[in-house]
Structure formats: C-alpha cells, structure tokens
Scaffold this motif. Structure first.
Motif, PDB file in Angstrom:
ATOM      1  N   ALA A  31       0.842  -1.202   0.000  1.00 20.00           N
ATOM      2  CA  ALA A  31       0.000   0.000   0.000  1.00 20.00           C
ATOM      3  C   ALA A  31       0.872   1.244   0.000  1.00 20.00           C
ATOM      4  N   HIS A  32       0.312   2.307  -0.582  1.00 21.35           N
ATOM      5  CA  HIS A  32       1.026   3.587  -0.599  1.00 21.35           C
ATOM      6  C   HIS A  32       0.009   4.709  -0.727  1.00 21.35           C
ATOM      7  N   SER A  33       0.310   5.843  -0.128  1.00 20.24           N
ATOM      8  CA  SER A  33      -0.571   7.011  -0.236  1.00 20.24           C
ATOM      9  C   SER A  33       0.123   8.098  -1.040  1.00 20.24           C
ATOM     10  N   PHE A  34      -0.695   8.953  -1.650  1.00 19.50           N
ATOM     11  CA  PHE A  34      -0.148  10.069  -2.426  1.00 19.50           C
ATOM     12  C   PHE A  34      -1.193  11.167  -2.508  1.00 19.50           C
ATOM     13  N   GLU A  35      -0.721  12.380  -2.664  1.00 14.72           N
ATOM     14  CA  GLU A  35      -1.581  13.564  -2.778  1.00 14.72           C
ATOM     15  C   GLU A  35      -1.570  14.005  -4.233  1.00 14.72           C
ATOM     16  N   THR A  36      -2.737  13.995  -4.856  1.00 14.99           N
ATOM     17  CA  THR A  36      -2.803  14.329  -6.277  1.00 14.99           C
ATOM     18  C   THR A  36      -4.123  15.023  -6.586  1.00 14.99           C
ATOM     19  N   ALA A  37      -4.046  15.992  -7.491  1.00 14.45           N
ATOM     20  CA  ALA A  37      -5.250  16.665  -7.983  1.00 14.45           C
ATOM     21  C   ALA A  37      -5.699  15.999  -9.278  1.00 14.45           C
ATOM     22  N   HIS A  38      -6.972  16.172  -9.583  1.00 11.59           N
ATOM     23  CA  HIS A  38      -7.510  15.721 -10.859  1.00 11.59           C
ATOM     24  C   HIS A  38      -8.786  16.488 -11.120  1.00 11.59           C
ATOM     25  N   ARG A  39      -9.327  16.298 -12.294  1.00  7.33           N
ATOM     26  CA  ARG A  39     -10.649  16.832 -12.584  1.00  7.33           C
ATOM     27  C   ARG A  39     -11.297  15.957 -13.637  1.00  7.33           C
ATOM     28  N   LEU A  40     -12.612  15.973 -13.641  1.00  2.00           N
ATOM     29  CA  LEU A  40     -13.388  15.147 -14.561  1.00  2.00           C
ATOM     30  C   LEU A  40     -14.368  16.055 -15.307  1.00  2.00           C
ATOM     31  N   PRO A  41     -13.869  16.807 -16.291  1.00  2.17           N
ATOM     32  CA  PRO A  41     -14.723  17.797 -16.961  1.00  2.17           C
ATOM     33  C   PRO A  41     -15.835  17.174 -17.800  1.00  2.17           C
ATOM     34  N   HIS A  42     -15.759  15.891 -18.059  1.00  4.02           N
ATOM     35  CA  HIS A  42     -16.807  15.218 -18.836  1.00  4.02           C
ATOM     36  C   HIS A  42     -18.015  14.837 -17.984  1.00  4.02           C
ATOM     37  N   LEU A  43     -17.901  15.010 -16.661  1.00  4.02           N
ATOM     38  CA  LEU A  43     -19.009  14.702 -15.754  1.00  4.02           C
ATOM     39  C   LEU A  43     -19.574  15.990 -15.170  1.00  4.02           C
ATOM     40  N   PRO A  44     -20.883  16.159 -15.229  1.00  2.32           N
ATOM     41  CA  PRO A  44     -21.456  17.371 -14.625  1.00  2.32           C
ATOM     42  C   PRO A  44     -21.370  17.295 -13.099  1.00  2.32           C
ATOM     43  N   GLY A  45     -21.105  18.433 -12.486  1.00  2.00           N
ATOM     44  CA  GLY A  45     -21.056  18.484 -11.021  1.00  2.00           C
ATOM     45  C   GLY A  45     -19.740  19.029 -10.513  1.00  2.00           C
ATOM     46  N   LYS A  46     -19.506  18.832  -9.231  1.00  2.32           N
ATOM     47  CA  LYS A  46     -18.345  19.446  -8.594  1.00  2.32           C
ATOM     48  C   LYS A  46     -17.011  18.866  -9.057  1.00  2.32           C
ATOM     49  N   CYS A  47     -16.996  17.655  -9.619  1.00  4.05           N
ATOM     50  CA  CYS A  47     -15.733  17.061 -10.072  1.00  4.05           C
ATOM     51  C   CYS A  47     -15.234  17.656 -11.388  1.00  4.05           C
ATOM     52  N   GLU A  48     -16.022  18.546 -11.996  1.00  2.00           N
ATOM     53  CA  GLU A  48     -15.562  19.263 -13.186  1.00  2.00           C
ATOM     54  C   GLU A  48     -14.394  20.188 -12.834  1.00  2.00           C
ATOM     55  N   HIS A  90      -7.080  15.129  -3.756  1.00  3.16           N
ATOM     56  CA  HIS A  90      -7.446  14.077  -2.797  1.00  3.16           C
ATOM     57  C   HIS A  90      -6.175  13.528  -2.142  1.00  3.16           C
ATOM     58  N   SER A  91      -6.366  12.909  -1.009  1.00  8.36           N
ATOM     59  CA  SER A  91      -5.340  12.071  -0.394  1.00  8.36           C
ATOM     60  C   SER A  91      -5.674  10.643  -0.823  1.00  8.36           C
ATOM     61  N   TRP A  92      -5.007  10.166  -1.855  1.00  3.90           N
ATOM     62  CA  TRP A  92      -5.290   8.864  -2.459  1.00  3.90           C
ATOM     63  C   TRP A  92      -4.546   7.763  -1.713  1.00  3.90           C
ATOM     64  N   TRP A  93      -5.117   6.560  -1.736  1.00  2.00           N
ATOM     65  CA  TRP A  93      -4.465   5.356  -1.232  1.00  2.00           C
ATOM     66  C   TRP A  93      -4.550   4.296  -2.314  1.00  2.00           C
ATOM     67  N   ALA A  94      -3.456   3.618  -2.555  1.00  2.00           N
ATOM     68  CA  ALA A  94      -3.455   2.510  -3.508  1.00  2.00           C
ATOM     69  C   ALA A  94      -2.923   1.269  -2.803  1.00  2.00           C
ATOM     70  N   GLU A  95      -3.561   0.136  -3.071  1.00  2.00           N
ATOM     71  CA  GLU A  95      -3.089  -1.154  -2.557  1.00  2.00           C
ATOM     72  C   GLU A  95      -3.011  -2.119  -3.730  1.00  2.00           C
ATOM     73  N   VAL A  96      -1.801  -2.619  -3.976  1.00  2.00           N
ATOM     74  CA  VAL A  96      -1.541  -3.525  -5.095  1.00  2.00           C
ATOM     75  C   VAL A  96      -1.295  -4.924  -4.527  1.00  2.00           C
ATOM     76  N   THR A  97      -1.996  -5.911  -5.074  1.00  2.00           N
ATOM     77  CA  THR A  97      -1.853  -7.296  -4.623  1.00  2.00           C
ATOM     78  C   THR A  97      -1.244  -8.133  -5.739  1.00  2.00           C
ATOM     79  N   HIS A 107       1.822  14.943  -5.342  1.00  2.00           N
ATOM     80  CA  HIS A 107       1.868  16.403  -5.432  1.00  2.00           C
ATOM     81  C   HIS A 107       1.899  16.880  -6.885  1.00  2.00           C
ATOM     82  N   GLY A 108       1.105  16.205  -7.698  1.00  2.00           N
ATOM     83  CA  GLY A 108       0.962  16.577  -9.096  1.00  2.00           C
ATOM     84  C   GLY A 108      -0.507  16.626  -9.475  1.00  2.00           C
TER      85      GLY A 108
END
Length: 179
Positions: free
Chosen positions: A45-62, A67-74, A105-106
């Motif tokens: 597992a590892h955590s990372f801070e990254t921004a993103h946006r989803l302009p193809h979806l209506p709403g606040k994610c545009e 986020h403070s993301w967490w990934a777990e690879v098995t 941080h990207g």
C-alpha cells in the motif's frame, strides 16, 4: 474433530507434541478440501496527494480538486519460491518511487483536457491518464505500472498483479481485478 487430551493419539508418548507438518491439501496447486487451488498473495500500500478533474461529468468534479489517495496492489502466485511471492523490499521501493515521481503532489488529467497544455507550460507535474482520471482508470493504470515493476523483481514463477484498490477519499474506492 478430535481434541488433544494428552493421549498417545494426540501427543507422541513421552516426547512432546508432534512436529508441525503442512497438510498435503495445502501443498502448492492442490485443491484444499474441495475448494479452489491454493495460492499465495502479498499486498503493498502507498498514499499520495494528487489533484484531478473530470470535466466530462457534470457536477463538482468538473473543477480541479485534490485528494489524499491510497493505492493497494496485490500480487498473487500459485506457489511460493524460496518462501515468498515477491521480494517485498524492491517491489515496494519500485512501486512507491514510480507513484512519488509521477503522481504525488501533481495533477492527473485526461489527454483531451484543455488544461494539459496550460499546466505543462507552467511546469506543473502532470500525468495523463488514458481516458479520464476516474478512480477506476487510476486503478487500471496502477495495475499496468505494477506489472511493469514486477517484471524486474525477484518473484515466484507465475506471479502476477491480481488486484489494485484505489481510494480517493475515506469512503470512495474502486478496484481493478485481473481477468
């Protein structure tokens, strides 16, 4: 089920408990009591801070947001080699280094996002995710990255990336599972 009560059936007479033995049903590749074949897995597992946006979806994610993301690879293997699925240290280091170098941080954007050029022009750390940087696509992307990292690491024969779980918040997550 028999309970051990100190009889000669449960304990070697006068010699203490019987030595531990792995049952044949738990041997690599064997069926365990009528169930699926036995396999072994490890997770990193590892955590990372990254921004993103989803302009193809209506709403606040545009809007661009982080986020403070967490990934777990098995990683799963049908059997152990030298007592392991994969050498943890090098796998953790390679996976974490890639995440830190490319994502932490990207900004993650889709290749068609009009912000790509603007942010690159200003020297922003930017990673283009195939499609859009949804949690589902980030999980699939990290599965590919982990498989590439795994190829150069000491591991058990037949080992493979079996799942990736990515959380963008404490309550939202997506999983990629190997076919």
């Amino acid at each position: 089920m028999r309970h051990l009560r100190g009889t000669s059936r449960g304990v070697h007479a006068g010699r203490g408990p019987r030595p531990h033995r792995v049952p044949d049903s738990a041997a690599p590749g064997r069926v365990h009591r009528g169930g699926p074949p036995v396999s072994h897995c490890i997770s990193v597992a590892h955590s990372f801070e990254t921004a993103h946006r989803l302009p193809h979806l209506p709403g606040k994610c545009e809007s661009l947001h982080g986020h403070s993301w967490w990934a777990e690879v098995t990683v799963t293997a049908p059997r152990l080699a030298a007592g392991m699925v994969v050498e943890f240290g090098p796998f953790k280091s390679a996976l974490r280094r890639w995440i830190d170098d490319h994502l932490d941080h990207g900004v993650m954007l889709g290749p068609d996002d009009p912000l790509v050029g603007v942010l690159r022009q200003h020297g922003t750390k930017l990673y283009e995710v195939t499609g859009w940087p949804t949690v589902e696509n980030v999980a699939a992307m990290l599965a590919e990255v982990a498989a590439e990292q795994l190829a150069d690491i000491v591991r058990a024969p037949g080992s493979f990336v079996s799942s990736v779980v990515v959380r963008e918040t404490a309550v939202n997550r997506a999983a990629w599972t190997a076919p």
